[in-house]
Design a protein around this motif. Structure first.
Motif, PDB file in Angstrom:
ATOM      1  N   SER A  61       0.825  -1.204   0.000  1.00  0.00           N
ATOM      2  CA  SER A  61       0.000   0.000   0.000  1.00  0.00           C
ATOM      3  C   SER A  61       0.863   1.259   0.000  1.00  0.00           C
ATOM      4  O   SER A  61       0.418   2.336  -0.390  1.00  0.00           O
ATOM      5  CB  SER A  61      -0.945   0.002   1.208  1.00  0.00           C
ATOM      6  N   LEU A  62       2.137   1.127   0.441  1.00  0.00           N
ATOM      7  CA  LEU A  62       3.051   2.266   0.446  1.00  0.00           C
ATOM      8  C   LEU A  62       3.365   2.750  -0.967  1.00  0.00           C
ATOM      9  O   LEU A  62       3.797   3.889  -1.155  1.00  0.00           O
ATOM     10  CB  LEU A  62       4.359   1.883   1.153  1.00  0.00           C
ATOM     11  N   MET A  63       3.132   1.899  -1.950  1.00  0.00           N
ATOM     12  CA  MET A  63       3.405   2.278  -3.331  1.00  0.00           C
ATOM     13  C   MET A  63       2.423   3.333  -3.835  1.00  0.00           C
ATOM     14  O   MET A  63       2.633   3.928  -4.893  1.00  0.00           O
ATOM     15  CB  MET A  63       3.379   1.039  -4.219  1.00  0.00           C
ATOM     16  N   PRO A  66       2.403   9.448  -2.209  1.00  0.00           N
ATOM     17  CA  PRO A  66       2.783  10.447  -3.224  1.00  0.00           C
ATOM     18  C   PRO A  66       4.286  10.559  -3.462  1.00  0.00           C
ATOM     19  O   PRO A  66       4.712  11.028  -4.522  1.00  0.00           O
ATOM     20  CB  PRO A  66       2.211  11.760  -2.661  1.00  0.00           C
ATOM     21  N   GLN A  67       5.108  10.129  -2.486  1.00  0.00           N
ATOM     22  CA  GLN A  67       6.559  10.195  -2.671  1.00  0.00           C
ATOM     23  C   GLN A  67       7.142   8.918  -3.274  1.00  0.00           C
ATOM     24  O   GLN A  67       8.349   8.838  -3.477  1.00  0.00           O
ATOM     25  CB  GLN A  67       7.237  10.499  -1.334  1.00  0.00           C
ATOM     26  N   PHE A  68       6.281   7.939  -3.534  1.00  0.00           N
ATOM     27  CA  PHE A  68       6.757   6.728  -4.204  1.00  0.00           C
ATOM     28  C   PHE A  68       6.912   7.052  -5.689  1.00  0.00           C
ATOM     29  O   PHE A  68       5.965   7.478  -6.350  1.00  0.00           O
ATOM     30  CB  PHE A  68       5.771   5.580  -4.007  1.00  0.00           C
ATOM     31  N   LEU A  69       8.106   6.858  -6.218  1.00  0.00           N
ATOM     32  CA  LEU A  69       8.432   7.311  -7.566  1.00  0.00           C
ATOM     33  C   LEU A  69       7.846   6.408  -8.647  1.00  0.00           C
ATOM     34  O   LEU A  69       7.580   5.217  -8.419  1.00  0.00           O
ATOM     35  CB  LEU A  69       9.947   7.375  -7.732  1.00  0.00           C
ATOM     36  N   LYS A  70       7.680   6.971  -9.804  1.00  0.00           N
ATOM     37  CA  LYS A  70       7.227   6.197 -10.956  1.00  0.00           C
ATOM     38  C   LYS A  70       8.293   5.170 -11.343  1.00  0.00           C
ATOM     39  O   LYS A  70       9.481   5.489 -11.392  1.00  0.00           O
ATOM     40  CB  LYS A  70       6.956   7.132 -12.134  1.00  0.00           C
ATOM     41  N   ASN A  71       7.852   3.936 -11.572  1.00  0.00           N
ATOM     42  CA  ASN A  71       8.773   2.834 -11.912  1.00  0.00           C
ATOM     43  C   ASN A  71       9.887   2.675 -10.877  1.00  0.00           C
ATOM     44  O   ASN A  71      11.022   2.331 -11.218  1.00  0.00           O
ATOM     45  CB  ASN A  71       9.403   3.050 -13.295  1.00  0.00           C
ATOM     46  N   ILE A 159      10.365   6.406  -0.099  1.00  0.00           N
ATOM     47  CA  ILE A 159       9.585   5.264   0.391  1.00  0.00           C
ATOM     48  C   ILE A 159      10.263   4.020  -0.174  1.00  0.00           C
ATOM     49  O   ILE A 159       9.866   3.483  -1.211  1.00  0.00           O
ATOM     50  CB  ILE A 159       8.116   5.328  -0.085  1.00  0.00           C
ATOM     51  N   PRO A 160      11.343   3.562   0.446  1.00  0.00           N
ATOM     52  CA  PRO A 160      12.138   2.480  -0.152  1.00  0.00           C
ATOM     53  C   PRO A 160      11.441   1.133  -0.084  1.00  0.00           C
ATOM     54  O   PRO A 160      10.678   0.843   0.834  1.00  0.00           O
ATOM     55  CB  PRO A 160      13.412   2.477   0.698  1.00  0.00           C
ATOM     56  N   THR A 161      11.730   0.313  -1.069  1.00  0.00           N
ATOM     57  CA  THR A 161      11.339  -1.096  -1.042  1.00  0.00           C
ATOM     58  C   THR A 161      12.593  -1.899  -0.712  1.00  0.00           C
ATOM     59  O   THR A 161      13.704  -1.351  -0.703  1.00  0.00           O
ATOM     60  CB  THR A 161      10.774  -1.551  -2.401  1.00  0.00           C
ATOM     61  N   PRO A 162      12.471  -3.198  -0.450  1.00  0.00           N
ATOM     62  CA  PRO A 162      13.676  -3.999  -0.196  1.00  0.00           C
ATOM     63  C   PRO A 162      14.697  -3.954  -1.335  1.00  0.00           C
ATOM     64  O   PRO A 162      15.886  -4.173  -1.115  1.00  0.00           O
ATOM     65  CB  PRO A 162      13.108  -5.411  -0.020  1.00  0.00           C
ATOM     66  N   PHE A 163      14.235  -3.630  -2.548  1.00  0.00           N
ATOM     67  CA  PHE A 163      15.160  -3.560  -3.678  1.00  0.00           C
ATOM     68  C   PHE A 163      16.041  -2.310  -3.629  1.00  0.00           C
ATOM     69  O   PHE A 163      17.003  -2.197  -4.380  1.00  0.00           O
ATOM     70  CB  PHE A 163      14.380  -3.608  -4.994  1.00  0.00           C
ATOM     71  N   ALA A 164      15.722  -1.371  -2.733  1.00  0.00           N
ATOM     72  CA  ALA A 164      16.567  -0.188  -2.552  1.00  0.00           C
ATOM     73  C   ALA A 164      17.745  -0.472  -1.621  1.00  0.00           C
ATOM     74  O   ALA A 164      18.624   0.374  -1.458  1.00  0.00           O
ATOM     75  CB  ALA A 164      15.742   0.964  -1.989  1.00  0.00           C
ATOM     76  N   SER A 165      17.773  -1.648  -1.029  1.00  0.00           N
ATOM     77  CA  SER A 165      18.763  -1.974   0.006  1.00  0.00           C
ATOM     78  C   SER A 165      20.200  -1.836  -0.464  1.00  0.00           C
ATOM     79  O   SER A 165      21.079  -1.450   0.314  1.00  0.00           O
ATOM     80  CB  SER A 165      18.537  -3.401   0.517  1.00  0.00           C
ATOM     81  N   HIS A 166      20.463  -2.153  -1.723  1.00  0.00           N
ATOM     82  CA  HIS A 166      21.824  -2.077  -2.248  1.00  0.00           C
ATOM     83  C   HIS A 166      21.950  -1.028  -3.350  1.00  0.00           C
ATOM     84  O   HIS A 166      22.936  -1.021  -4.094  1.00  0.00           O
ATOM     85  CB  HIS A 166      22.268  -3.438  -2.773  1.00  0.00           C
ATOM     86  N   ALA A 167      20.959  -0.151  -3.459  1.00  0.00           N
ATOM     87  CA  ALA A 167      20.980   0.890  -4.494  1.00  0.00           C
ATOM     88  C   ALA A 167      21.781   2.087  -4.009  1.00  0.00           C
ATOM     89  O   ALA A 167      21.229   3.141  -3.687  1.00  0.00           O
ATOM     90  CB  ALA A 167      19.551   1.286  -4.875  1.00  0.00           C
ATOM     91  N   PHE A 168      23.088   1.911  -3.924  1.00  0.00           N
ATOM     92  CA  PHE A 168      24.004   2.941  -3.447  1.00  0.00           C
ATOM     93  C   PHE A 168      24.889   3.427  -4.592  1.00  0.00           C
ATOM     94  O   PHE A 168      25.146   2.689  -5.549  1.00  0.00           O
ATOM     95  CB  PHE A 168      24.942   2.379  -2.367  1.00  0.00           C
ATOM     96  N   HIS A 169      25.380   4.638  -4.463  1.00  0.00           N
ATOM     97  CA  HIS A 169      26.541   5.052  -5.246  1.00  0.00           C
ATOM     98  C   HIS A 169      27.668   4.091  -4.871  1.00  0.00           C
ATOM     99  O   HIS A 169      27.816   3.721  -3.693  1.00  0.00           O
ATOM    100  CB  HIS A 169      26.909   6.495  -4.885  1.00  0.00           C
ATOM    101  N   PRO A 170      28.481   3.633  -5.824  1.00  0.00           N
ATOM    102  CA  PRO A 170      29.522   2.639  -5.500  1.00  0.00           C
ATOM    103  C   PRO A 170      30.431   3.029  -4.336  1.00  0.00           C
ATOM    104  O   PRO A 170      30.773   2.177  -3.508  1.00  0.00           O
ATOM    105  CB  PRO A 170      30.312   2.519  -6.809  1.00  0.00           C
TER     106      PRO A 170
END
Length: 228
Positions: A61-63, A66-71, A159-170
């Protein structure tokens, strides 16, 4: 990491990939093998546990927020897939130092009970050491001189999902993983324990990006983000 590489050499690299004339302890071969194993392992851990968390823990439901981004999920995964190979390069350099005997990793428990006592103490010490250093590294990444270029990309996911867990700048991703890698160069640690903790740390990183982790810890949307 030598335990993983030894298994990979025995079951895959030596019989199927490398020529028999290329010794397993050759530093160039070890570097190539570690790059393959580290990246493959990181992708497997990421996709397996992030997918489980996304479907069974994350509040979908967090998706609708309003701050949840498109795609956003696609963008989180793409960001991660592009970053992990770069993060693996300095990580493999440290793994290579471990393989060459420069760390304090050991594989013999020793006499009971002192060996087991040392092992338990090392686990507690590892958790304290890494958590403390990551806290200060994270605070440092919020400094105005480095935040926008290095750490802000991770805060793109409000509003991160679990897939944001490793989405870092290297650079960000490596710096926040650095305490886990430098610990065995300073303190003795059992090889199996180190491998197990390394896997658990990756799972924990995923878990703090689901709904419960974000609400409880507020690590990625709380006080530290005031530097934006």
């Amino acid at each position: 990491m030598d335990l993983v590489l030894s298994a990979a050499d025995y079951y895959f690299f030596t019989p199927y990939i490398y020529p028999a004339s290329w010794p397993e302890d050759d530093i160039f071969r070890q570097t190539i093998s570690l790059l393959i194993v580290t990246n493959l392992g990181a992708y497997i851990l990421y996709f397996f546990f992030a997918t489980l968390s996304y479907y069974f823990v994350f509040d979908h439901s967090l998706m609708k927020h309003p701050q949840f981004l498109k795609n956003q999920v696609y963008r989180e995964i793409t960001f991660t897939v592009q970053s992990l190979p770069w993060i693996s390069i300095p990580t493999v350099a440290l793994f290579l130092l471990e393989l060459r005997g420069y760390s304090k990793l050991y594989d013999d428990i020793g006499e009971f009970p002192s060996g087991w006592f040392r092992l338990i103490v090392s686990i507690l010490s590892f958790l304290f050491f890494t958590d403390m250093l990551i806290y200060w590294i994270h605070r440092g990444l919020h400094h105005r001189l480095v935040y926008k270029r290095i750490h802000k990309p991770h805060h793109l996911w409000k509003i991160p999902t679990p897939f944001a867990s490793h989405a870092f700048h290297p650079v960000d991703g490596f710096l926040q993983s650095l305490p886990y890698h430098i610990y065995p160069f300073i303190f003795p640690l059992h090889k199996v324990v180190y491998l197990g903790l390394y896997i658990l740390v990756n799972i924990w990183t995923i878990s703090i990006h689901d709904e419960n982790g974000c609400k409880n810890g507020k690590l990625f949307s709380g006080e530290l983000t005031k530097t934006e």
